[in-house]
Design an enzyme around this catalytic site. Structure first.
Site, PDB file in Angstrom:
ATOM      1  N   ASP A   8       0.927  -1.257  -0.041  1.00  0.00           N
ATOM      2  CA  ASP A   8       0.056  -0.056   0.176  1.00  0.00           C
ATOM      3  C   ASP A   8       0.917   1.129  -0.065  1.00  0.00           C
ATOM      4  O   ASP A   8       2.045   1.110   0.339  1.00  0.00           O
ATOM      5  CB  ASP A   8      -0.987  -0.021   1.390  1.00  0.00           C
ATOM      6  CG  ASP A   8      -1.718   1.091   1.469  1.00  0.00           C
ATOM      7  OD1 ASP A   8      -2.418   1.670   0.308  1.00  0.00           O
ATOM      8  OD2 ASP A   8      -1.572   1.767   2.549  1.00  0.00           O
ATOM      9  N   LEU A   9       0.291   2.326  -0.369  1.00  0.00           N
ATOM     10  CA  LEU A   9       1.223   3.641  -0.403  1.00  0.00           C
ATOM     11  C   LEU A   9       1.352   4.470   0.920  1.00  0.00           C
ATOM     12  O   LEU A   9       2.230   4.542   1.576  1.00  0.00           O
ATOM     13  CB  LEU A   9       0.976   4.542  -1.644  1.00  0.00           C
ATOM     14  CG  LEU A   9       1.611   5.646  -1.821  1.00  0.00           C
ATOM     15  CD1 LEU A   9       3.064   5.474  -2.124  1.00  0.00           C
ATOM     16  CD2 LEU A   9       0.973   6.612  -2.746  1.00  0.00           C
ATOM     17  N   ASP A  10      -0.094   5.072   0.843  1.00  0.00           N
ATOM     18  CA  ASP A  10      -0.197   5.891   2.202  1.00  0.00           C
ATOM     19  C   ASP A  10       0.000   5.371   3.329  1.00  0.00           C
ATOM     20  O   ASP A  10      -1.058   4.355   3.808  1.00  0.00           O
ATOM     21  CB  ASP A  10      -1.672   6.593   2.098  1.00  0.00           C
ATOM     22  CG  ASP A  10      -1.956   7.354   0.742  1.00  0.00           C
ATOM     23  OD1 ASP A  10      -0.870   8.154   0.467  1.00  0.00           O
ATOM     24  OD2 ASP A  10      -3.031   7.309   0.003  1.00  0.00           O
ATOM     25  N   THR A  16       2.017   9.808   4.264  1.00  0.00           N
ATOM     26  CA  THR A  16       0.849  10.878   3.908  1.00  0.00           C
ATOM     27  C   THR A  16      -0.408  10.851   4.549  1.00  0.00           C
ATOM     28  O   THR A  16      -1.348  11.370   4.289  1.00  0.00           O
ATOM     29  CB  THR A  16       0.552  10.610   2.311  1.00  0.00           C
ATOM     30  OG1 THR A  16       0.657   9.103   2.186  1.00  0.00           O
ATOM     31  CG2 THR A  16       1.748  11.247   1.468  1.00  0.00           C
ATOM     32  N   LYS A  44      -9.116   5.346   6.521  1.00  0.00           N
ATOM     33  CA  LYS A  44      -7.696   4.679   5.789  1.00  0.00           C
ATOM     34  C   LYS A  44      -8.050   3.603   4.852  1.00  0.00           C
ATOM     35  O   LYS A  44      -8.665   2.559   5.296  1.00  0.00           O
ATOM     36  CB  LYS A  44      -6.849   4.161   6.897  1.00  0.00           C
ATOM     37  CG  LYS A  44      -6.290   5.324   7.717  1.00  0.00           C
ATOM     38  CD  LYS A  44      -5.127   4.787   8.566  1.00  0.00           C
ATOM     39  CE  LYS A  44      -4.482   6.005   9.208  1.00  0.00           C
ATOM     40  NZ  LYS A  44      -3.500   5.485  10.407  1.00  0.00           N
ATOM     41  N   SER A 113      -2.397   0.780  -4.380  1.00  0.00           N
ATOM     42  CA  SER A 113      -2.912   1.619  -3.498  1.00  0.00           C
ATOM     43  C   SER A 113      -4.351   2.111  -4.047  1.00  0.00           C
ATOM     44  O   SER A 113      -4.726   1.985  -5.238  1.00  0.00           O
ATOM     45  CB  SER A 113      -1.985   3.012  -3.795  1.00  0.00           C
ATOM     46  OG  SER A 113      -2.448   4.197  -3.067  1.00  0.00           O
ATOM     47  N   ALA A 114      -5.054   2.553  -3.053  1.00  0.00           N
ATOM     48  CA  ALA A 114      -6.548   3.119  -3.466  1.00  0.00           C
ATOM     49  C   ALA A 114      -6.396   4.492  -3.903  1.00  0.00           C
ATOM     50  O   ALA A 114      -7.516   4.971  -4.767  1.00  0.00           O
ATOM     51  CB  ALA A 114      -7.295   3.116  -2.324  1.00  0.00           C
ATOM     52  N   LYS A 144     -10.817  -1.303  -1.948  1.00  0.00           N
ATOM     53  CA  LYS A 144     -10.607  -1.795  -0.875  1.00  0.00           C
ATOM     54  C   LYS A 144     -11.848  -1.781   0.171  1.00  0.00           C
ATOM     55  O   LYS A 144     -12.365  -0.706   0.134  1.00  0.00           O
ATOM     56  CB  LYS A 144      -9.465  -1.358   0.043  1.00  0.00           C
ATOM     57  CG  LYS A 144      -8.105  -1.590  -0.743  1.00  0.00           C
ATOM     58  CD  LYS A 144      -7.080  -1.010  -0.055  1.00  0.00           C
ATOM     59  CE  LYS A 144      -5.701  -0.761  -0.917  1.00  0.00           C
ATOM     60  NZ  LYS A 144      -4.460  -0.269  -0.497  1.00  0.00           N
ATOM     61  N   GLU A 168       0.042  -3.457   4.620  1.00  0.00           N
ATOM     62  CA  GLU A 168      -1.119  -2.354   4.605  1.00  0.00           C
ATOM     63  C   GLU A 168      -1.063  -1.811   6.072  1.00  0.00           C
ATOM     64  O   GLU A 168      -0.745  -2.487   7.063  1.00  0.00           O
ATOM     65  CB  GLU A 168      -2.340  -3.158   4.709  1.00  0.00           C
ATOM     66  CG  GLU A 168      -3.123  -3.145   3.224  1.00  0.00           C
ATOM     67  CD  GLU A 168      -3.641  -1.766   2.868  1.00  0.00           C
ATOM     68  OE1 GLU A 168      -3.476  -0.920   4.077  1.00  0.00           O
ATOM     69  OE2 GLU A 168      -3.774  -1.597   1.726  1.00  0.00           O
ATOM     70  N   ASP A 169      -1.555  -0.445   6.195  1.00  0.00           N
ATOM     71  CA  ASP A 169      -1.637  -0.026   7.384  1.00  0.00           C
ATOM     72  C   ASP A 169      -3.254   0.302   7.833  1.00  0.00           C
ATOM     73  O   ASP A 169      -3.498   0.801   8.909  1.00  0.00           O
ATOM     74  CB  ASP A 169      -1.035   1.554   7.372  1.00  0.00           C
ATOM     75  CG  ASP A 169      -1.859   2.477   6.573  1.00  0.00           C
ATOM     76  OD1 ASP A 169      -2.123   2.055   5.597  1.00  0.00           O
ATOM     77  OD2 ASP A 169      -1.767   3.737   6.722  1.00  0.00           O
TER      78      ASP A 169
END
Ligand code: BG6
Ligand code: MG
Length: 216
Positions: A8-10, A16, A44, A113-114, A144, A168-169
């Site tokens: 995942d990105l953020d 971010t 999130k 990423s979403a 997601k 994933e966070d």
């Protein structure tokens, strides 16, 4: 065996998640909706439009589609004001060494990423070329907790979900990865991500050996 890792990105690759919170908080204040970090936790991982719906539900507010489009646009403009100031310092600790470790061990990598801003953020932080495949919010129909973003990533990498680790966070992101049959690593707190196979706080010092031992 671990063939690939999907990130995942953020809140996983870059810090971010705090900027998403600040931008939603600004919109919430404008709409007079009480909004806490705990409320943000539930947003999130989900798409911009789905996040707005959650915020409006929290405030028990109803708006027409045209207003909702404007609110999403404002939130994104505020979010981008923060993002456009980003440097490589906001890549989370241990991410770059871990990705290097994966490359040296021939483990493929993808972004899942979403966010529709994901490619922009990767460019700003000079990370684009570090991924073998990129799937973001522009590439998927279902967000997601649907596994589409991760399944597309695994397809691009030609790897099987059962041999691919998702980092994933967000709780929704872990739900998505589990429903796609992936191995899961939560980045953050056990209380939010306890349904992941394992939960860690940072990529610092992380190795494939650790993952192989703990994901079996
Ligand atoms: C996810 C974030 O990565 O992307 C969410 O966790 C965000 O908070 C979603 O809503 C969509 O991002 P964007 O940048 O397209 O608004
Ligand atoms: Mg995230």
């Amino acid at each position: 065996m671990i063939e690939a890792c999907i990130f995942d990105l953020d809140g996983v690759i870059v810090d971010t998640a705090k900027y998403h919170f600040l931008a939603w908080k600004r919109l919430a204040d404008f709409l007079d909706i009480p909004f806490s970090e705990e409320d943000n936790e539930k947003m999130k991982g989900i798409s911009r439009v789905a996040s707005l719906e959650k915020l409006l539900t929290l405030g028990n507010k109803k708006f027409n589609e045209s207003d909702k489009t404007k609110f999403c646009h404002c939130k994104n403009e505020w979010y981008l004001q923060y993002v456009n100031e980003m440097t490589r310092d906001e890549i989370l600790p241990g991410v770059i060494p871990f990705m290097e470790h994966l490359r040296l061990n021939n483990v493929k990598t993808a972004l899942g990423s979403a966010s529709k801003n994901a490619r922009h953020i990767l460019e700003l932080t000079h990370l684009t070329d570090d991924f073998d495949a990129i799937v973001d919010g522009n590439d998927v129909v279902k967000s997601k907790p649907d596994p589409e973003v991760f399944t597309k990533g695994a397809n691009l990498l030609c790897t099987a979900a059962a041999h691919t680790v998702v980092f994933e966070d967000s709780a929704k992101g872990i739900d998505a990865a589990i429903s796609g049959g992936f191995l899961t690593v939560g980045i953050g707190l056990e209380e939010h991500l306890g349904h992941a196979n394992i939960v860690i706080q940072t990529f610092e010092g992380l190795t494939l050996n650790f993952l192989k031992t703990h994901l079996n």
